[in-house]
Design an enzyme around this catalytic site. Structure first.
Site, mmCIF file in Angstrom:
data_model
loop_
_atom_site.group_PDB
_atom_site.id
_atom_site.type_symbol
_atom_site.label_atom_id
_atom_site.label_comp_id
_atom_site.label_asym_id
_atom_site.label_seq_id
_atom_site.Cartn_x
_atom_site.Cartn_y
_atom_site.Cartn_z
ATOM 1 N N ASP B 19 0.825 -1.213 0.000
ATOM 2 C CA ASP B 19 0.000 0.000 0.000
ATOM 3 C C ASP B 19 0.854 1.254 0.000
ATOM 4 O O ASP B 19 1.929 1.308 0.581
ATOM 5 C CB ASP B 19 -1.061 -0.009 1.114
ATOM 6 C CG ASP B 19 -0.533 0.356 2.460
ATOM 7 O OD1 ASP B 19 -0.491 1.552 2.769
ATOM 8 O OD2 ASP B 19 -0.171 -0.568 3.211
ATOM 9 N N ASP B 114 -5.056 2.555 -3.533
ATOM 10 C CA ASP B 114 -3.654 2.527 -3.088
ATOM 11 C C ASP B 114 -3.243 1.201 -2.468
ATOM 12 O O ASP B 114 -2.201 1.113 -1.839
ATOM 13 C CB ASP B 114 -3.407 3.667 -2.082
ATOM 14 C CG ASP B 114 -4.145 3.458 -0.781
ATOM 15 O OD1 ASP B 114 -5.179 2.781 -0.804
ATOM 16 O OD2 ASP B 114 -3.699 3.970 0.258
ATOM 17 N N GLU B 115 -4.042 0.168 -2.635
ATOM 18 C CA GLU B 115 -3.696 -1.123 -2.020
ATOM 19 C C GLU B 115 -3.791 -2.254 -3.034
ATOM 20 O O GLU B 115 -4.766 -2.331 -3.786
ATOM 21 C CB GLU B 115 -4.655 -1.445 -0.868
ATOM 22 C CG GLU B 115 -4.455 -0.597 0.360
ATOM 23 C CD GLU B 115 -5.255 -1.111 1.549
ATOM 24 O OE1 GLU B 115 -4.918 -0.747 2.664
ATOM 25 O OE2 GLU B 115 -6.216 -1.873 1.343
#
Lengths: 86, 242
Positions: B19, B114-115
């Site tokens: 992340d 974002d992961e």
């Protein structure tokens, strides 16, 4: 301070056919010429069917957000910033 | 009975959770060189009551948090610079990250903007070692996407523990939870550090005498079942065992 501008701007761009990289080298705005020291990020977006390329670049003192319209082939300066809080 | 059979998963770690640290704010700092190293926040609106959606790492040090109003953020950090979101920019970074990870494995699952969760089992990259691959990814992100971007990498036998490992050392961490270090890792975690355990779930666990992650791991299945009063008790039982 970050300021929205939205004004036409002259941009000098270079293309390296070996690395296939496009890099803004300098810009001229408001009667002043700024040499691009660093390209922070390049991305693109579509507005309708028109693709825009956005280069966020930095000169020695300022950051500029430059947008290239791939239909009109015109450049626009959208934002400048000096990194100092408002 | 199940408690006696089910020990921690002895399988080698094959899952990787990645992340991007303070995603939107870091991307803005990547683009605008003048904002690097300064407290900034991306907020839904740049007005006093606008909601902060992503403070930078520097702003977090002043106590600025996600969900705060801009005026509260500025009272904690008067130098805070507030930017409005630029979703296209974040989407571009997401696609670049995804393209990079797909060079290592086809099993890439984006969990959010974002992961990412990567399963490297059976892929050539796995043979080079998960930690080596994790370090290589971190340096390739800096070289190929943005030199200011930092990611947390978590490695484990399952994706839950990989996410937990990714949260151990923020920012720019790389950690592994496996059969050799899980007990030591659990000792240093609090219940609410586990993704999915909020205050209410922690209270449920407290009611059956579980106050630490270590106790949660050692708890018998019936204890977790009675705490959660649902299938979640079983899920937590197996999650913590890799």
């Amino acid at each position: 301070m970050i300021q929205d501008i939205k004004a036409p701007v002259s941009v000098l761009l270079s293309f390296n056919h070996r690395t296939r990289r496009v890099t803004p080298k300098a810009l001229e705005w408001d009667g002043k010429r700024y040499t691009v020291e660093k390209v922070g990020y390049h991305h693109q977006y579509k507005k309708g069917d028109i693709l825009h390329h956005v280069f966020t670049v930095a000169s020695e003192t300022l950051s500029f957000r430059l947008v290239f319209n791939t239909k009109s082939l015109h450049w626009q300066l959208e934002q400048i910033s000096d990194g100092i809080p408002d | 009975m199940l408690n006696q059979i089910l020990k921690f998963n002895p399988k080698e770690s094959t899952m990787m959770h990645i992340d991007l640290n303070s995603c939107f704010a870091t991307i803005e700092q990547q683009a605008n060189v003048n904002l690097r190293g300064k407290p900034i926040a991306v907020a839904a609106y740049n007005s006093p009551k606008g909601c902060i959606v992503a403070p930078s790492i520097e702003a977090k040090q002043y106590g600025v948090k996600v969900g705060m109003r801009v005026m509260d953020g500025k009272s904690l950090c008067p130098n805070l610079q507030v930017l409005e979101p630029d979703p296209w920019k974040y989407r571009n970074v997401h696609l670049q990250l995804r393209k990079l990870f797909e060079k290592y494995t086809n099993d890439v699952v984006p969990k959010s903007i974002d992961e990412f969760v990567l399963n490297l089992e059976g892929y050539p990259a796995y043979k080079r070692g998960m930690v080596t691959v994790g370090q290589e990814m971190k340096s390739r992100i800096k070289a190929e996407i943005g030199d200011w971007l930092t990611v947390n990498v978590g490695i484990a036998p399952n994706r839950f523990l990989a996410k937990t490992a990714a949260g151990l050392h923020k920012p720019d961490g790389l950690d592994e939870i496996n059969i050799y270090n899980f007990e030591d890792t659990y000792k240093h975690l609090e219940l609410e550090d586990l993704c999915g355990i909020s205050r209410n779930n922690a209270v449920r666990l407290n009611r059956v005498g579980i106050f630490t992650v270590e106790e949660m791991y050692k708890a018998e299945l019936w204890q977790l079942k009675s705490a959660f009063e649902s299938i979640n008790g079983y899920y937590w039982y197996v999650r913590l065992r890799g």
